[in-house]
Design a protein around this motif. Structure first.
Motif, mmCIF file in Angstrom:
data_model
loop_
_atom_site.group_PDB
_atom_site.id
_atom_site.type_symbol
_atom_site.label_atom_id
_atom_site.label_comp_id
_atom_site.label_asym_id
_atom_site.label_seq_id
_atom_site.Cartn_x
_atom_site.Cartn_y
_atom_site.Cartn_z
ATOM 1 N N VAL A 738 0.684 -1.214 0.036
ATOM 2 C CA VAL A 738 0.159 -0.083 0.015
ATOM 3 C C VAL A 738 0.861 1.240 -0.013
ATOM 4 C CG1 VAL A 738 -1.781 1.231 1.151
ATOM 5 C CG2 VAL A 738 -1.724 -1.246 1.297
ATOM 6 N N ILE A 739 0.725 2.266 -1.198
ATOM 7 C CA ILE A 739 1.444 3.372 -1.026
ATOM 8 C C ILE A 739 0.468 4.447 -0.892
ATOM 9 C CG2 ILE A 739 2.796 4.742 -2.339
ATOM 10 C CD1 ILE A 739 3.515 2.059 -4.168
ATOM 11 N N PHE A 740 0.821 5.287 0.213
ATOM 12 C CA PHE A 740 0.250 6.635 0.504
ATOM 13 C C PHE A 740 0.845 7.675 -0.055
ATOM 14 C CE2 PHE A 740 -2.819 4.065 3.444
ATOM 15 C CZ PHE A 740 -3.856 4.390 2.998
ATOM 16 N N SER A 741 0.275 8.806 -0.358
ATOM 17 C CA SER A 741 0.872 9.837 -0.668
ATOM 18 C C SER A 741 -0.141 11.187 -0.234
ATOM 19 C CB SER A 741 1.380 10.238 -2.091
ATOM 20 O OG SER A 741 1.821 11.500 -2.407
ATOM 21 N N GLU A 742 0.386 12.146 0.264
ATOM 22 C CA GLU A 742 -0.354 13.256 0.687
ATOM 23 C C GLU A 742 -0.896 14.006 -0.553
ATOM 24 O OE1 GLU A 742 -0.080 17.386 3.422
ATOM 25 O OE2 GLU A 742 1.471 16.158 3.005
ATOM 26 N N TYR A 743 -0.272 13.973 -1.623
ATOM 27 C CA TYR A 743 -0.674 14.567 -2.749
ATOM 28 C C TYR A 743 -1.077 14.060 -3.816
ATOM 29 C CZ TYR A 743 1.749 18.178 -0.034
ATOM 30 O OH TYR A 743 2.225 18.994 1.012
ATOM 31 N N LEU A 744 -2.106 14.425 -4.670
ATOM 32 C CA LEU A 744 -2.644 13.637 -5.866
ATOM 33 C C LEU A 744 -1.755 13.637 -7.056
ATOM 34 C CD1 LEU A 744 -5.204 12.135 -7.052
ATOM 35 C CD2 LEU A 744 -5.929 14.370 -7.664
ATOM 36 N N ASP A 745 -0.996 14.686 -7.210
ATOM 37 C CA ASP A 745 0.169 14.958 -8.364
ATOM 38 C C ASP A 745 1.183 13.915 -8.053
ATOM 39 O OD1 ASP A 745 -1.397 17.051 -9.662
ATOM 40 O OD2 ASP A 745 -0.258 18.595 -8.295
ATOM 41 N N THR A 746 1.570 13.614 -6.920
ATOM 42 C CA THR A 746 2.510 12.469 -6.816
ATOM 43 C C THR A 746 2.194 10.927 -7.029
ATOM 44 O OG1 THR A 746 3.544 13.596 -4.994
ATOM 45 C CG2 THR A 746 3.780 11.269 -4.870
ATOM 46 N N VAL A 747 0.677 10.948 -6.745
ATOM 47 C CA VAL A 747 0.106 9.581 -7.133
ATOM 48 C C VAL A 747 0.106 9.520 -8.850
ATOM 49 C CG1 VAL A 747 -1.925 8.273 -7.519
ATOM 50 C CG2 VAL A 747 -1.326 9.312 -5.083
ATOM 51 N N ARG A 748 -0.410 10.662 -9.427
ATOM 52 C CA ARG A 748 -0.394 10.684 -10.875
ATOM 53 C C ARG A 748 0.985 10.526 -11.323
ATOM 54 N NH1 ARG A 748 -4.639 15.735 -10.869
ATOM 55 N NH2 ARG A 748 -6.373 14.288 -10.909
ATOM 56 N N HIS A 749 2.268 10.924 -10.479
ATOM 57 C CA HIS A 749 3.494 10.773 -11.272
ATOM 58 C C HIS A 749 3.865 9.310 -11.063
ATOM 59 C CE1 HIS A 749 7.749 11.766 -11.712
ATOM 60 N NE2 HIS A 749 8.099 11.443 -10.476
ATOM 61 N N ILE A 750 3.661 8.620 -9.994
ATOM 62 C CA ILE A 750 4.239 7.402 -9.838
ATOM 63 C C ILE A 750 3.498 6.299 -10.296
ATOM 64 C CG2 ILE A 750 5.310 8.235 -7.603
ATOM 65 C CD1 ILE A 750 3.406 6.591 -6.082
ATOM 66 N N VAL A 751 2.132 6.559 -10.530
ATOM 67 C CA VAL A 751 1.293 5.334 -11.043
ATOM 68 C C VAL A 751 1.635 4.773 -12.415
ATOM 69 C CG1 VAL A 751 -1.009 4.834 -12.075
ATOM 70 C CG2 VAL A 751 -0.634 5.736 -9.564
ATOM 71 N N PRO A 752 1.869 5.490 -13.515
ATOM 72 C CA PRO A 752 2.376 5.089 -14.693
ATOM 73 C C PRO A 752 3.599 4.134 -14.670
ATOM 74 C CG PRO A 752 1.759 7.237 -15.030
ATOM 75 C CD PRO A 752 1.768 7.123 -13.497
ATOM 76 N N LYS A 753 4.745 4.609 -13.827
ATOM 77 C CA LYS A 753 5.838 3.795 -13.636
ATOM 78 C C LYS A 753 5.352 2.487 -12.914
ATOM 79 C CE LYS A 753 8.845 7.959 -13.957
ATOM 80 N NZ LYS A 753 7.814 8.869 -14.345
ATOM 81 N N LEU A 754 4.706 2.661 -11.960
ATOM 82 C CA LEU A 754 4.229 1.287 -11.350
ATOM 83 C C LEU A 754 3.407 0.461 -12.175
ATOM 84 C CD1 LEU A 754 3.184 2.703 -7.657
ATOM 85 C CD2 LEU A 754 5.172 1.173 -8.025
ATOM 86 N N GLN A 755 2.599 0.758 -12.890
ATOM 87 C CA GLN A 755 1.903 -0.171 -13.760
ATOM 88 C C GLN A 755 2.781 -0.571 -14.897
ATOM 89 O OE1 GLN A 755 -1.097 2.882 -15.049
ATOM 90 N NE2 GLN A 755 -2.644 1.981 -13.758
ATOM 91 N N GLU A 756 3.824 0.137 -15.281
ATOM 92 C CA GLU A 756 4.821 -0.563 -16.449
ATOM 93 C C GLU A 756 5.607 -1.588 -15.701
ATOM 94 O OE1 GLU A 756 8.807 1.095 -18.958
ATOM 95 O OE2 GLU A 756 7.232 2.557 -18.138
ATOM 96 N N ALA A 757 6.096 -1.558 -14.355
ATOM 97 C CA ALA A 757 6.727 -2.315 -13.637
ATOM 98 C C ALA A 757 5.790 -3.515 -13.238
ATOM 99 C CB ALA A 757 7.551 -1.789 -12.384
ATOM 100 N N PHE A 758 4.592 -3.404 -12.851
ATOM 101 C CA PHE A 758 3.675 -4.510 -12.338
ATOM 102 C C PHE A 758 2.297 -4.456 -13.175
ATOM 103 C CE2 PHE A 758 6.539 -2.870 -9.155
ATOM 104 C CZ PHE A 758 7.042 -3.944 -8.489
ATOM 105 N N PRO A 759 2.552 -4.747 -14.258
ATOM 106 C CA PRO A 759 1.204 -4.701 -15.226
ATOM 107 C C PRO A 759 0.046 -5.183 -14.820
ATOM 108 C CG PRO A 759 2.807 -5.845 -16.382
ATOM 109 C CD PRO A 759 3.431 -5.130 -15.078
ATOM 110 N N GLY A 760 -1.038 -4.690 -14.645
ATOM 111 C CA GLY A 760 -2.307 -5.423 -14.262
ATOM 112 C C GLY A 760 -2.502 -5.685 -12.665
ATOM 113 N N ARG A 761 -1.301 -5.109 -11.921
ATOM 114 C CA ARG A 761 -1.519 -5.410 -10.574
ATOM 115 C C ARG A 761 -1.641 -4.389 -9.519
ATOM 116 N NH1 ARG A 761 -2.960 -10.218 -10.163
ATOM 117 N NH2 ARG A 761 -2.338 -10.509 -7.949
ATOM 118 N N VAL A 762 -1.954 -3.046 -10.055
ATOM 119 C CA VAL A 762 -1.847 -1.948 -9.380
ATOM 120 C C VAL A 762 -3.296 -1.428 -9.429
ATOM 121 C CG1 VAL A 762 -1.115 0.583 -9.225
ATOM 122 C CG2 VAL A 762 0.516 -1.384 -10.245
ATOM 123 N N LEU A 763 -3.834 -1.091 -8.200
ATOM 124 C CA LEU A 763 -5.056 -0.319 -7.938
ATOM 125 C C LEU A 763 -4.978 0.872 -7.670
ATOM 126 C CD1 LEU A 763 -8.444 -0.725 -7.808
ATOM 127 C CD2 LEU A 763 -7.995 -1.301 -5.715
#
Length: 810
Positions: A738-763
Motif C-alpha cells: 500500500v502506497i500513500f501520498s499526501e498529494y494527488l500529483d504524486t500519485v499521478r506521477h508514480i502510477v504510470p511507472k508502477l503500472q509499467e513495472a507491475f502490469p495489471g496488479r496496481v489499483l
C-alpha cells in the motif's frame, strides 16, 4: 540616562529599586490603580525580611474587569454618583477577578498570601479605595533615621507609569522617576489628603472580614481540606465513568448486520453518553482503525432522536443503495431519520435546519480536525449548526499545530465563559495562555541557535518564560513543554475518549478482543541516489529558494505588508489580524512547495507550473486594471481548509477570476491600489522576481530530468519488487503493498511507472471513488473482508491519504 530614571531596562528595574527602599523604610504608602498579587509577590521577600516597617498603606484608585480573557483597569463612569456601598462592592468584585489569575497558582503564592493575611489581621496593612477614579501611581517610602539623616529628608518617592504588577515592576518597558531631594512634603500631603477622604476597607471589621473571606473561600488559596479535595476528585471521576445501561436490542442489531461487538467500543459508548449529558459534546479521538464511526453510530442510536452527520465528501456514501460510507452506517444502525451532508455543503445544512431542523438534536462531525481554524466561514457556519445541540466530534488528530486547534473544537459545544471543565470557567483565557506559551516554547526550540534576530527573539522568550538569561537550556524548555502538554491533557481529559492499539493490548479485558489487530513494525528507511547536479539543486530548493530567508518573497499572498510597510509596528487589532493571516498564507505556500518537492519531483514540477500560471495572471491583472490587485478571503480559507489536491483547484479558480475580470464581491474581495502602498515598487519588484525565480526552477527541473528519470520512484519500484508475493516467508500471509501520498500529483506521477513495472496488479484510488472501486478495494486489501469474497486481482494499492479517512484495511 539619569540615575533616578527607572525604565525596567537592563539591570535597572523598579522591582530591584523598591526592594532596596523597603529594606530602609519604616512606613510604605502606595497609590496604585489596583492591588495586584503579581506585584505583591515580587516584593514579598523584601517585605517579609524587613523588621522596620510598622505600617503599609495601599490606596486603590481604579476597579478592574475581565475583557477577552485579560484583566484590565477601568474607571467606573458613574463613580461620582455611586454610593459608598456600591464602590465597596466593586472593589470586592475586582479583588475576586485579580486573585483568580492562573499564573498565581504556585506554592510560593500560597505562602505569600499567608503573609498578606497576617498583616491584615495584625492591622499593619490598611487598604482604602478613592471615591473618585484615580490613575496616578505614587510610591512613598518613609525612611529610617539613618537614611533620613543621609539625604536630609523624611523619605523618597517614585512616580511614573508602573502599576503594582509583575509587568510594571519587572517585565515591560516603563518610565518612572525617583525623587529624594525635594517634593516629599507635597507628595505625602497629596497622598494623605486622598487617604483621608477615601473609603476604609481593611479598617472596618465587616469589610476586613469580607476581604479575608474572599481570599480564603473564593480564590485559588481557598482552604480545602485533603478530604474535600479527594471527595471532589472521586465524585468527578465516578460521574464520568458511570456506566450507562445500553439497550440489548442495539447489540443484537449490530450482530445481525455483521458487526462484532467489542467491549472497548461498548464502554466508549457508555462513557460518551455520560460526557454528552454533562458537557453537551464529546470528542472521539481513538487512533485510526479502532472504529470511531461504529462508536458514533452506536452512540447516536442509544440517544434516539434525529441528527445529522457532516463528513468529507469521500465518506458520505451512496444515498440510494446505502451500502457505502456514512449512509451505510446509518442504515445498519437503523438511523433512518438521520441524514448525511458533505462538509463542503454547510450552507445547505443551515438551510435544511432552518426549515426542518427543530427536532434535530445531535450533530456528528467526522474528521473534525478540519475545523481547527476559527477564522474561516466554514467554522462560523458549523458553530451555528452545532449551537444548542449535542455534538459528537470524530478525529484521530485533535492537535495539529497549536492548543488553539483543540480549543476551536471545544467551542463547538462549550459556551464561551460557561465552561465546567475548569473551576474558574475561564477556558478562553486558559487556552490563550496555553497557545502563547506553546508558540514561544516552539520558537525557542526552533531558533535558539539560528543566529541573528531569530535567536535574539528566542532568547527574549526564554528570559520571559524562565526568568533567566541565555544561553538556552534546552532540557529545561523540553520539560516545560511536557508540563504544558500534561496540563492541557488534564483539562480536556473529561471530554476526550482516546485509545491506541497499545492501550487495548495492555488492558486485561480488551487484550483478548484485539488479537486480530495488525502488528505495526518500525519504519525502514529507503535511500535513493542523486547525481551531484541533482543534489546541489535539492539543497538550493530547500534552503536558497524556499527556506525561511530564501529568495521566494510570496508578494502576491501578502499585499497588506507592502501597503502598510511603515505601520506594521503600530497596527490595530483588525490590521494585525489581516497582516498575520496573509503572512500565514505566504508561509503556508512556501512550505507547500517544499513539501511537494520532498513528496515527488513530479508533484513539485506540477506545482511550479501552477505557481507560474498564477503569477503571470496576477501580473496581467495589475497591468490591465491600472495598478490594482485583489485578494479573495475565500481563497485564503480554501487553502487553509482544503485537501492538498484541492489547493491547486483553488489557485486555478483564482487565476480564472483574474483573467475573466469577474464582478468583485465586497464581502470577500479586498481591492488593493498599488500606487497607494507604502512600498509600491517593492511589491511590484517582488512579484516580478518571484515569477523569474519560478521560471528558473522550472527550467532546472527539465534540464536535470527529475521527472522523466526520477530516482525516488526507481527506488520505490525496487523495494516493492522485494516485498510482493513470492518474497514472503512460509509462515507469513500473502503480501500486499500500500502506497500513500499526501498529494494527488504524486500519485499521478508514480502510477504510470508502477503500472509499467507491475502490469495489471496496481489499483489506484484518485478523485471520485466508485462503488466498483470499493468492491475491488475490500476484496483485495481488507483482511477483515469475508474470506469467501476475497480476491487476488491486485497486489499494489496507490492512494492519497484521503482514503485513510473512514477506510479500514485491518
Amino acid at each position: 540616562m539619569a540615575h533616578n530614571f527607572i525604565t525596567n531596562a537592563e539591570q535597572r528595574s523598579l522591582k530591584a529599586r523598591l526592594q532596596t527602599l523597603i529594606q530602609h523604610s519604616r512606613e510604605l504608602k502606595f497609590l496604585v490603580g489596583f492591588f495586584y498579587f503579581s506585584g505583591w509577590r515580587e516584593l514579598y521577600e523584601a517585605m517579609r525580611s524587613s523588621k522596620l516597617i510598622s505600617s503599609y498603606k495601599i490606596l486603590v484608585g481604579l476597579d478592574i474587569d475581565l475583557r477577552l480573557g485579560q484583566v484590565i483597569e477601568i474607571a467606573a463612569p458613574d463613580a461620582a454618583n455611586s454610593s459608598q456601598q456600591e464602590l465597596v462592592g466593586r472593589f470586592f468584585a475586582s479583588l475576586c477577578t485579580a486573585l483568580r489569575d492562573e499564573n498565581l497558582d504556585t506554592q510560593d503564592f500560597y505562602e505569600q498570601v499567608s503573609f498578606f493575611l497576617r498583616l491584615l489581621e495584625e492591622e499593619r496593612l490598611q487598604i482604602r479605595k478613592t471615591f473618585e477614579p484615580n490613575h496616578a501611581k505614587l510610591y512613598l517610602f518613609r525612611l529610617d533615621e539613618a537614611e533620613q539623616a543621609l539625604i536630609n529628608a523624611p523619605g523618597r518617592f517614585i512616580t511614573g507609569s508602573s502599576n503594582l504588577t509583575r509587568a510594571g515592576l519587572l517585565g515591560q518597558q516603563e518610565f518612572n522617576v525617583e525623587i529624594g531631594d525635594y517634593g516629599w512634603e507635597e507628595a505625602e500631603a497629596y497622598f494623605d489628603e486622598l487617604w483621608k477622604t477615601a473609603i476604609p476597607l481593611s479598617e472596618l471589621p465587616r469589610c476586613k472580614e469580607q476581604i479575608l473571606r474572599i481570599i480564603r473561600r473564593q480564590t485559588q488559596v481557598a482552604e480545602i481540606t485533603p478530604f474535600e479535595a479527594y471527595a471532589l476528585i472521586l465524585k468527578t471521576y465516578l460521574d464520568l465513568m458511570e456506566q450507562k445501561a445500553l439497550r440489548p436490542q442495539v447489540k443484537q442489531l449490530m450482530e445481525e448486520r455483521g458487526y462484532k461487538v467489542y467491549r472497548y467500543q461498548e464502554e466508549a459508548v457508555q462513557q460518551a453518553l455520560t460526557v454528552l449529558e454533562e458537557y453537551g459534546g464529546v470528542i472521539l479521538a481513538d487512533v485510526v482503525g479502532l472504529g470511531k464511526s461504529v462508536i458514533a453510530s452506536w452512540l447516536a442510536r442509544e440517544r434516539n432522536g434525529r441528527g445529522l452527520v457532516i463528513c468529507p465528501p469521500a465518506l458520505v456514501g451512496d444515498s440510494k443503495t446505502k451500502d457505502t460510507g456514512w449512509y451505510k452506517y446509518l442504515s445498519d444502525f437503523g438511523l433512518f431519520d438521520w441524514d448525511v451532508y458533505s462538509l463542503g455543503a454547510l450552507d445547505k445544512v443551515q438551510e435544511y435546519l432552518a426549515s426542518y431542523g427543530d427536532d434535530v438534536t445531535t450533530i456528528v462531525v467526522d474528521e473534525a480536525h478540519r475545523f481547527r481554524n476559527e477564522d474561516t466561514e466554514a467554522y462560523e457556519r458549523l458553530s451555528q449548526i452545532c449551537a444548542n445541540r449535542a455534538v459528537i466530534l470524530l478525529t484521530a488528530t485533535p492537535f495539529n499545530n497549536a492548543p488553539s486547534d483543540i480549543f476551536a473544537l471545544l467551542k463547538l459545544f462549550i459556551p464561551s465563559g460557561k465552561s465546567t471543565l475548569t473551576l474558574d470557567e475561564k477556558l478562553a483565557a486558559r487556552f490563550a495562555r496555553y497557545n502563547s506559551e506553546f508558540r514561544k516554547l516552539s520558537y525557542i526550540l526552533r531558533y535558539q541557535r539560528a543566529g541573528g534576530d531569530k535567536q535574539a527573539q528566542a532568547e527574549k522568550y526564554y528570559a520571559e518564560l524562565f526568568e533567566q538569561p541565555a544561553p538556552v537550556d534546552v532540557s529545561l524548555v523540553r520539560r516545560r513543554v511536557r508540563r504544558l502538554a500534561n496540563e492541557i491533557r488534564a483539562v480536556i481529559e473529561p471530554i476526550v475518549i482516546r485509545r491506541n492499539r497499545l492501550d487495548l493490548k495492555r488492558d486485561p479485558v480488551y487484550s483478548s478482543e484485539v488479537t486480530a489487530l495488525s502488528e505495526v513494525a518500525d519504519p525502514v528507511e529507503l535511500f535513493y541516489e542523486l547525481t551531484p547536479e541533482q543534489s546541489a539543486f535539492y539543497d538550493q530548493v530547500i534552503n536558497e529558494y524556499f527556506g525561511e530567508e530564501g529568495r521566494f518573497r510570496g508578494a502576491i499572498y501578502q499585499p497588506f505588508s507592502y501597503e502598510q510597510r511603515t505601520q506594521l509596528a503600530n497596527l490595530d487589532e483588525e490590521g494585525n489580524f489581516t497582516y498575520q493571516q496573509q503572512r500565514n498564507l505566504y508561509e503556508f505556500m512556501r512550505r507547500l512547495l517544499v513539501k511537494r518537492f520532498e513528496s515527488s519531483f513530479g508533484a513539485f514540477a506540477k506545482s511550479i507550473r501552477n505557481f507560474i500560471n498564477v503569477h503571470e495572471h496576477v501580473g496581467a491583472f495589475i497591468k490591465n486594471s491600472g495598478g490594482r490587485y485583489i485578494l479573495d478571503r475565500r481563497l485564503l480559507e480554501k487553502i487553509y481548509a482544503a485537501d492538498p489536491e484541492e489547493i491547486d483547484e483553488a489557485l486555478e479558480a483564482f487565476t480564472h477570476r483574474l483573467a475573466q475580470k469577474e464582478k468583485l464581491d465586497p464581502r470577500h474581495d479586498r481591492i488593493y491600489v498599488i500606487k497607494d502602498f507604502d512600498d509600491p515598487e517593492g511589491f511590484l519588484r517582488d512579484v516580478r522576481s518571484d515569477l523569474a525565480l519560478l521560471k528558473e526552477i522550472n527550467r532546472r527541473v527539465q534540464e536535470l530530468e527529475l521527472v522523466s528519470h526520477d530516482p525516488k520512484v526507481e527506488r520505490l519500484i525496487e523495494a516493492a519488487g522485494k516485498i510482493l508475493p513470492g518474497q514472503e516467508k512460509p509462515e507469513e500471509p500473502h503480501r500486499k503493498f500500500v502506497i500513500f501520498s499526501e498529494y494527488l500529483d504524486t500519485v499521478r506521477h508514480i502510477v504510470p511507472k508502477l503500472q509499467e513495472a507491475f502490469p495489471g496488479r496496481v489499483l489506484v484510488a484518485q478523485s471520485s471513488l466508485s462503488k466498483s472501486f470499493f468492491d475491488d478495494l475490500r476484496a483485495n486489501f481488507d483482511a477483515g473482508y469475508p474470506s469467501e469474497k476475497q480476491r487476488d486481482d491486485y497486489d499494489i494499492l496507490v492512494a492519497t491519504d484521503k482514503l485513510s479517512e473512514g477506510v479500514n484495511l485491518n
